[in-house]
Design a protein around this motif. Structure first.
Motif, short mmCIF file in Angstrom:
data_model
loop_
_atom_site.label_atom_id
_atom_site.label_comp_id
_atom_site.label_asym_id
_atom_site.label_seq_id
_atom_site.Cartn_x
_atom_site.Cartn_y
_atom_site.Cartn_z
N ASP A 12 0.83 -1.21 0.00
CA ASP A 12 0.00 0.00 0.00
C ASP A 12 0.86 1.26 0.00
O ASP A 12 0.57 2.24 -0.70
CB ASP A 12 -0.92 0.02 1.22
CG ASP A 12 -2.10 -0.92 1.08
OD1 ASP A 12 -2.37 -1.36 -0.07
OD2 ASP A 12 -2.76 -1.23 2.09
N ALA A 13 1.93 1.23 0.79
CA ALA A 13 2.82 2.39 0.87
C ALA A 13 3.51 2.65 -0.47
O ALA A 13 3.57 3.79 -0.95
CB ALA A 13 3.85 2.17 1.97
N LEU A 14 4.02 1.60 -1.10
CA LEU A 14 4.68 1.74 -2.40
C LEU A 14 3.70 2.14 -3.48
O LEU A 14 4.01 2.96 -4.35
CB LEU A 14 5.37 0.42 -2.78
CG LEU A 14 6.62 0.07 -1.98
CD1 LEU A 14 7.02 -1.38 -2.24
CD2 LEU A 14 7.77 1.00 -2.33
N LEU A 97 10.88 3.48 -0.05
CA LEU A 97 10.32 2.97 1.20
C LEU A 97 10.29 4.06 2.27
O LEU A 97 9.31 4.22 2.99
CB LEU A 97 11.14 1.78 1.70
CG LEU A 97 10.87 0.42 1.05
CD1 LEU A 97 11.75 -0.64 1.69
CD2 LEU A 97 9.41 0.04 1.20
N ASN A 98 11.38 4.81 2.36
CA ASN A 98 11.44 5.86 3.38
C ASN A 98 10.39 6.93 3.13
O ASN A 98 9.69 7.36 4.04
CB ASN A 98 12.84 6.50 3.40
CG ASN A 98 13.88 5.56 3.98
OD1 ASN A 98 13.57 4.67 4.75
ND2 ASN A 98 15.13 5.75 3.59
N SER A 99 10.27 7.37 1.87
CA SER A 99 9.31 8.42 1.56
C SER A 99 7.89 7.91 1.67
O SER A 99 6.97 8.67 1.99
CB SER A 99 9.56 8.97 0.15
OG SER A 99 9.42 7.95 -0.82
N SER A 100 7.67 6.62 1.43
CA SER A 100 6.31 6.06 1.49
C SER A 100 5.81 6.02 2.92
O SER A 100 4.60 5.97 3.16
CB SER A 100 6.28 4.65 0.90
OG SER A 100 6.98 3.74 1.73
N ARG A 101 6.72 6.05 3.87
CA ARG A 101 6.29 6.00 5.27
C ARG A 101 6.14 7.40 5.82
O ARG A 101 5.87 7.57 6.98
CB ARG A 101 7.30 5.19 6.07
CG ARG A 101 7.27 3.74 5.68
CD ARG A 101 8.44 2.98 6.20
NE ARG A 101 8.38 1.59 5.80
CZ ARG A 101 9.42 0.79 5.81
NH1 ARG A 101 10.59 1.24 6.16
NH2 ARG A 101 9.29 -0.46 5.44
#
Length: 236
Positions: A12-14, A97-101
């Motif tokens: 979902d984040a990606l 991954l970092n930006s998606s969180r």
């Protein structure tokens, strides 16, 4: 080991980031099977078409593919920063991954056509050629395999084939459609640490396995070995 909730969260984040990519086609050049699966599912979820790059390609092959087929966006990892030197925009998986969180071979890629994914031929007789696959291709293939092997929810399919090949990617679809587990290993050498019921191997690898008593003992509990990818002799 990944729990289902963890996978859904990562996908979902990606997907939230990939949805805003300006291009229909997203090149995936990764070595980690888990990361490839997360990116692949996230891309498909938001209607993007993942283009699966062979991790063993040279810089020349990558440049040829990018320039010939106009692939403008590639996701890779920091570890492979020096391997990619082309005109495409490179996004690093760690940063995402970092930006998606917080099944045909085209002469070009038409952005108006939304394929499920694009894989490449081996390139053994020239440069690799893209093969466009639909969801129907994967579904029908999984259906045929289910008819032959009678998958159940108790099955555990050991996956040691690369995800950027149809052989590895198809196993992911079989698991999704037939609701069984997969166990991902980096190499057939890790078979000794598995407890699966099914495994796919190429003949050259099976030849090595059957010459090793430990591997044979480990595979005795399996109910099936699926053999393909290259010719097998009658003795095997």
């Amino acid at each position: 080991d990944f729990k289902l909730d963890d996978i859904i969260y990562e996908v979902d984040a990606l997907a939230g980031i990939l949805r805003d990519f300006p291009s229909q086609y997203i090149g995936i050049y990764m070595n980690c099977s888990i990361d490839i699966i997360l990116l692949y599912i996230a891309s498909v979820r938001v209607g993007k078409t993942p283009v699966m790059f062979n991790y063993l390609w040279s810089k020349n092959n990558i440049n040829f593919i990018v320039n010939k087929y106009g692939i403008d966006h590639i996701i890779s990892s920091w570890a492979d920063k020096e391997k990619i030197d082309c005109n495409a925009t490179i996004y690093y998986f760690e940063e995402l991954l970092n930006s998606s969180r917080g099944c045909g071979i085209p002469s070009d890629l038409d952005n108006k056509i939304n394929f499920e994914s694009i894989l490449f031929t081996s390139g053994s007789t020239g440069f690799p050629k893209p093969v466009c696959l639909s969801n129907k291709n994967f579904f029908n293939s999984s259906k045929v395999w289910s008819h032959e092997l009678k998958f159940t929810s108790e099955d555990c399919y050991v996956l040691c084939l690369p995800i950027y090949h149809i052989s590895g990617l198809s196993i992911i679809y079989r698991a999704i459609y037939n609701r069984f587990k997969i166990q991902i290993i980096d190499s057939y050498r890790d078979i000794l640490s598995t407890s699966g019921t099914l495994i796919s191997l190429v003949p050259s690898i099976l030849n090595r396995v059957i010459d090793n008593k430990e591997y044979i003992e480990s595979l005795r509990s399996y109910r099936g070995i699926i053999l393909g990818g290259e010719p097998a002799d009658k003795d095997l």
